[in-house]
Design an enzyme around this catalytic site. Structure first.
Site, PDB file in Angstrom:
ATOM      1  CB  SER A  93       3.215   4.270  29.228  1.00 53.21           C
ATOM      2  OG  SER A  93       4.463   4.750  28.744  1.00 53.21           O
ATOM      3  CG  ASN A 108      -5.272   2.886  22.723  1.00 51.03           C
ATOM      4  OD1 ASN A 108      -4.130   2.502  22.952  1.00 51.03           O
ATOM      5  ND2 ASN A 108      -5.561   3.685  21.700  1.00 51.03           N
ATOM      6  CB  THR A 152       1.999   7.082  16.844  1.00 54.50           C
ATOM      7  OG1 THR A 152       2.382   7.642  18.115  1.00 54.50           O
ATOM      8  CG2 THR A 152       1.933   5.573  16.946  1.00 54.50           C
ATOM      9  CE1 TYR A 201       1.153   9.284  28.412  1.00 52.92           C
ATOM     10  CE2 TYR A 201       3.291   8.354  29.011  1.00 52.92           C
ATOM     11  CZ  TYR A 201       2.138   8.328  28.241  1.00 52.92           C
ATOM     12  OH  TYR A 201       1.967   7.323  27.309  1.00 52.92           O
ATOM     13  CB  ILE A 239      -1.445   2.573  19.655  1.00 52.65           C
ATOM     14  CG1 ILE A 239       0.049   2.912  19.725  1.00 52.65           C
ATOM     15  CG2 ILE A 239      -1.714   1.259  20.375  1.00 52.65           C
ATOM     16  CD1 ILE A 239       0.571   3.107  21.145  1.00 52.65           C
ATOM     17  CE  LYS A 243      -0.525   6.363  29.507  1.00 55.79           C
ATOM     18  NZ  LYS A 243      -1.760   5.815  28.885  1.00 55.79           N
TER      19      LYS A 243
END
Length: 271
Positions: A163, A111, A213, A178, A38, A182
């Site tokens: 996210s 990022n 990705t 995670y 990204i 986020k």
């Protein structure tokens, strides 16, 4: 009787041409994780609009090659910096070095991120600490260090890569750390937006969905099929499909946009 004084802030200068509103000529942009899937596409998109790009990376072997490619293709200045965003001292020093090298800083894009590999009860505590240190602490460190520069110059833009996992608990994978980090990033952006508005700064977040990705490259076929089944558009995204939102938020086209989160997730969180 004394005349009442308005608290209304003045409008910024606005270009009539929408294409000019999206230009970033001469501006300096930091992108953490700028050598990743990204991040490198964000770098290319903003460089195409005229921005000079500072790519921050931690362990990438191709950061220099990406920077060289961008500089040659778009005729902008680029430079790479090895920075561990888990260390505020390193982040603060890298911001100072970037300002010295480029003369100023206009946009900070936080990022860099790493995934969780287990649920909240099965994750090792040291893995929880590692993910939190990168995905939340590192984001705050970047916005704190850049924000102090922005405050002194009375302008600046922050963009946080959050996210869709900050809005919904993904299945079938379990990744409580995670998800929580986020969600924290989204609210951090909103909170800082209120604080920064006093002196002319703006900050927003972007919440990508499933992106094609390397970070998702080792996921099992069955897991990806479940992702597609739960995504109304029935696919993941090419990272190039994210360039437009970051350009919008970095540019004057979004001059009245702050404290917002943009879900780019194929409809996943719309269900």
């Amino acid at each position: 009787m004394a005349a009442r004084q308005s608290i209304r802030a003045p409008n910024p200068p606005i270009q009539d041409s929408v294409f000019q509103q999206f230009r970033l000529d001469g501006r300096t942009v930091v992108i953490t994780g700028g050598a990743g899937g990204i991040g490198s596409e964000i770098a290319k998109g903003l460089a195409e609009a005229g921005a000079n790009i500072a790519i921050w990376y931690n362990s990438s072997k191709i950061a220099e090659a990406i920077a060289t490619e961008i500089a040659e293709k778009f005729q902008v200045r680029t430079k790479t910096y090895k920075v561990d965003v888990r260390s505020y001292q390193e982040v603060e020093a890298a911001v100072a070095k970037t300002v010295k090298d480029f003369g100023h800083l206009d946009v900070m894009i936080a990022n860099a991120g790493v995934p969780s590999k287990a649920g909240g009860l099965d994750d090792k505590v040291e893995d929880w600490d590692r993910v939190r240190a990168v995905d939340f602490d590192g984001v705050y460190y970047c916005m704190r260090a850049a924000g102090r520069v922005f405050r002194d110059q009375k302008s600046g833009v922050g963009i946080i890569t959050a996210s869709m996992s900050g809005h919904a608990a993904n299945v079938p994978q379990e990744q409580s750390c995670y998800n929580a980090c986020k969600a924290g990033c989204i609210h951090l952006a909103k909170s800082l937006a209120v604080e920064w508005a006093k002196w002319g700064g703006r900050i927003n977040s972007v919440s990508p969905g499933y992106i094609d990705t390397a970070i998702s490259g080792d996921c099992p076929f069955e897991m990806k099929e479940e992702w597609f089944n739960l995504t109304p558009m029935k696919r993941d995204a090419d990272p190039r499909e994210l360039k437009g939102i970051y350009l919008y938020l970095a540019s004057d086209a979004s001059s009245y946009t702050t404290g917002a989160d943009f879900a780019i997730d194929g409809g996943y969180t719309a269900r």
